[in-house]
Design an enzyme around this catalytic site. Structure first.
Site, PDB file in Angstrom:
ATOM      1  N   HIS A   1      -6.891  -5.134  10.061  1.00  0.00           N
ATOM      2  CA  HIS A   1      -6.675  -4.908   8.629  1.00  0.00           C
ATOM      3  C   HIS A   1      -5.349  -5.476   8.129  1.00  0.00           C
ATOM      4  CE1 HIS A   1      -4.865  -0.846   9.840  1.00  0.00           C
ATOM      5  NE2 HIS A   1      -3.907  -1.372   9.102  1.00  0.00           N
TER       6      HIS A   1
ATOM      7  N   ASP B   1       0.813  -1.222   0.000  1.00  0.00           N
ATOM      8  CA  ASP B   1       0.000   0.000   0.000  1.00  0.00           C
ATOM      9  C   ASP B   1       0.845   1.270   0.000  1.00  0.00           C
ATOM     10  OD1 ASP B   1       0.965  -0.460   2.566  1.00  0.00           O
ATOM     11  OD2 ASP B   1      -0.979  -0.918   3.411  1.00  0.00           O
TER      12      ASP B   1
ATOM     13  N   GLU C   1      -9.499  -1.931   5.611  1.00  0.00           N
ATOM     14  CA  GLU C   1     -10.188  -1.665   6.877  1.00  0.00           C
ATOM     15  C   GLU C   1     -11.463  -2.502   6.986  1.00  0.00           C
ATOM     16  OE1 GLU C   1      -8.556  -0.129   8.917  1.00  0.00           O
ATOM     17  OE2 GLU C   1      -7.836   1.852   8.318  1.00  0.00           O
TER      18      GLU C   1
ATOM     19  N   ASP D   1      -7.297  -3.150  14.136  1.00  0.00           N
ATOM     20  CA  ASP D   1      -8.662  -3.564  13.789  1.00  0.00           C
ATOM     21  C   ASP D   1      -8.672  -4.772  12.839  1.00  0.00           C
ATOM     22  OD1 ASP D   1      -7.817  -2.485  11.394  1.00  0.00           O
ATOM     23  OD2 ASP D   1      -9.180  -0.779  11.416  1.00  0.00           O
TER      24      ASP D   1
HETATM   25  C1  GLP Z   1      -0.530   0.176   8.467  1.00  0.00           C
HETATM   26  C2  GLP Z   1      -0.139  -0.631   7.250  1.00  0.00           C
HETATM   27  C3  GLP Z   1      -0.312  -2.115   7.475  1.00  0.00           C
HETATM   28  C4  GLP Z   1       0.361  -2.512   8.776  1.00  0.00           C
HETATM   29  C5  GLP Z   1      -0.291  -1.767   9.906  1.00  0.00           C
HETATM   30  C6  GLP Z   1       0.286  -2.121  11.257  1.00  0.00           C
HETATM   31  O1  GLP Z   1      -1.892   0.380   8.546  1.00  0.00           O
HETATM   32  N1  GLP Z   1      -0.899  -0.248   6.104  1.00  0.00           N
HETATM   33  O2  GLP Z   1       0.233  -2.837   6.375  1.00  0.00           O
HETATM   34  O3  GLP Z   1       0.262  -3.892   8.963  1.00  0.00           O
HETATM   35  O4  GLP Z   1      -0.100  -0.374   9.684  1.00  0.00           O
HETATM   36  O5  GLP Z   1       1.392  -1.324  11.542  1.00  0.00           O
HETATM   37  P1  GLP Z   1       2.463  -1.625  12.638  1.00  0.00           P
HETATM   38  O6  GLP Z   1       3.290  -2.752  12.113  1.00  0.00           O
HETATM   39  O7  GLP Z   1       3.247  -0.373  12.769  1.00  0.00           O
HETATM   40  O8  GLP Z   1       1.739  -1.990  13.873  1.00  0.00           O
END
Ligand code: GLP
Length: 274
Positions: free
Chosen positions: A138, A67, A143, A136
């Site tokens: 995702h 993304d 989402e 959440d």
């Molecule tokens: C963002 C990214 C996800 C990732 C998530 C969790 O939303 N788009 O791909 O898994 O954050 O982030 P973190 O690894 O910092 O907890």
């Protein structure tokens, strides 16, 4: 799903690296899907170290990232592309032309999303897709409420994601976090030959419980991974703390099959079977 429960986030990074190295070096996984976030930072550090030691070679590897924020130029310090450059791409022997990324400044979102999907297909599909998980549930930026068969698309970020990303990457300033992003869809992730999920920390425990033990629902898009035949989940004790079948996952962890074969061989011998 194979679940590997590790002591802490350091061990998560090392276990995940073992999987990545094995698939790239021994199983011909030359098209990778990659995540951003704090979770993969340890894994990327291991990949950089491994590449420097000559254990893993990226010279013929292609990558697609899950993304990108809409509206951030590549050079913006918080763009996902910049994150990937500084944590991984700048330090390994990958060819710049083998890195594909969603363009958050595109003037035609539909065309950009279609281009991304077509390029993946042209390369024979993603062989190993690595994902993190949001609070959440995702994956990518998919989402709650996102179709489980979605393809690469534009998504509006949930408030919990804006808050988390502000705290982690924007010095707590929510107003700086873009409200929209481009993301591979859940269906795009499910098309990968294999998926490696990594997570740690107790703020991920509910999402992980939902993913592994809850119903398949678009309210936790990671639960769609229950439909995928080849998923490895590497998490720490804190992220595993709400799992009902925690002890069982530990029993079926790596080494289990070897133990079963040993047991079977002994039983066959005892029964006089050749
Ligand atoms: C963002 C990214 C996800 C990732 C998530 C969790 O939303 N788009 O791909 O898994 O954050 O982030 P973190 O690894 O910092 O907890």
């Amino acid at each position: 799903m194979k679940v590997i429960i590790c002591k802490d986030k350091k061990e998560v990074a090392k276990e995940a690296y073992k999987v990545v190295r094995d698939r790239v070096m021994n199983q011909g996984a030359k098209v990778l899907g990659l995540p951003t976030g704090t979770t993969p930072e340890g894994l990327y550090a291991e990949m950089v170290k491994g590449c420097k030691k000559g254990e893993i070679d990226f010279s013929d590897v292609h990558t697609f990232n899950l993304d990108e924020y809409i509206g951030l130029p590549v050079e913006h310090p918080q763009s996902y592309r910049n994150f990937m450059n500084t944590r991984l791409f700048d330090h390994i022997n990958i060819k710049a032309s083998n890195i594909d990324f969603l363009d958050g400044l595109t003037d035609d979102i539909d065309r950009e999303c279609a281009r991304y999907e077509a390029h993946m297909e042209e390369l024979g599909g993603i062989k190993l897709q690595i994902v993190g998980i949001g609070r959440d549930g995702h994956i990518g930026f998919n989402e709650p409420g996102t179709s489980l068969s979605s393809r690469t698309h534009m998504i509006t970020l949930a408030q919990s994601t804006i808050t988390d990303n502000a705290n982690l990457f924007f010095d707590g300033d929510e107003s700086q976090v873009p409200r929209w992003a481009l993301s591979m869809g859940v269906g795009t992730v499910l098309d990968a030959k294999e998926v490696l999920m990594i997570a740690f920390g107790k703020n991920k425990a509910d999402a992980i419980q939902g993913m592994l033990e809850g119903p398949i629902t678009y309210m936790n898009t990671s639960s769609a991974l229950q439909l995928h035949p080849d998923v490895t989940v590497v998490i720490d004790e804190a992220a595993a703390s709400k799992l009902k079948y925690r002890d069982y996952y530990k029993r079926i962890a790596p080494g289990n099959e070897e133990a079963m074969l040993k047991f079977l061989a002994a039983a066959r011998k005892k029964a006089g079977r050749k």
